[in-house]
Design a protein around this motif. Sequence first.
Motif, mmCIF file in Angstrom:
data_model
loop_
_atom_site.group_PDB
_atom_site.id
_atom_site.type_symbol
_atom_site.label_atom_id
_atom_site.label_comp_id
_atom_site.label_asym_id
_atom_site.label_seq_id
_atom_site.Cartn_x
_atom_site.Cartn_y
_atom_site.Cartn_z
ATOM 1 N N VAL A 153 27.948 72.591 41.843
ATOM 2 C CA VAL A 153 28.795 73.540 42.571
ATOM 3 C C VAL A 153 30.042 73.839 41.734
ATOM 4 C CG1 VAL A 153 30.280 73.807 44.605
ATOM 5 C CG2 VAL A 153 27.932 72.995 44.885
ATOM 6 N N ASP A 154 30.644 72.804 41.161
ATOM 7 C CA ASP A 154 31.823 73.002 40.318
ATOM 8 C C ASP A 154 31.494 73.830 39.081
ATOM 9 O OD1 ASP A 154 33.302 71.535 42.119
ATOM 10 O OD2 ASP A 154 33.428 69.736 40.854
ATOM 11 N N ALA A 155 30.240 73.769 38.626
ATOM 12 C CA ALA A 155 29.805 74.556 37.462
ATOM 13 C C ALA A 155 29.521 76.011 37.834
ATOM 14 C CB ALA A 155 28.567 73.922 36.839
ATOM 15 N N GLY A 156 29.622 76.344 39.123
ATOM 16 C CA GLY A 156 29.481 77.729 39.537
ATOM 17 C C GLY A 156 28.081 78.153 39.951
ATOM 18 N N VAL A 157 27.203 77.201 40.220
ATOM 19 C CA VAL A 157 25.830 77.575 40.595
ATOM 20 C C VAL A 157 25.495 77.163 42.028
ATOM 21 C CG1 VAL A 157 24.979 77.635 38.224
ATOM 22 C CG2 VAL A 157 24.833 75.514 39.541
ATOM 23 N N GLY A 158 26.508 76.964 42.849
ATOM 24 C CA GLY A 158 26.291 76.532 44.228
ATOM 25 C C GLY A 158 25.421 77.463 45.048
#
Length: 95
Positions: A36-41
Motif C-alpha cells: 500500500v505504501d508503494a502505491g499499489v493498494g
Amino acid sequence: SEHLATLLESGARLALIAGDDPGTMPEVAATFKRLVDAGVGERLALGYAGDPITVMERMPIFLMEAGLTSAQVRQVLVENPLHSLLIRGEDPETT
C-alpha cells in the motif's frame, strides 16, 4: 523480490494469501502495508488458506495494527475484490 517487482510493473492485481493461523497474519499484514505504501493498494486483495471465517474475523485487526487505515482495509477486503469480479473479459470475436 524481482518477481514481485515485475508483477507490479505489469499492472497485475495481487491476492496475498493469509492462513488461518493467527501467528502468520502479522507478516501478511506487514506485506500489505509495504505494498500500500508503494502505491499499489488499489490492486491488492486478501486470499485465504484454511478457514475463511477465521481469516476474515482476524485480518482486519492485523491490517490496522500494521498501519493501514480503516478506509485502506475496506479497499483491500471489499472494494478491490468487488472491482475484480466486475471486470469484463474481452470476447476474442469482438476485438
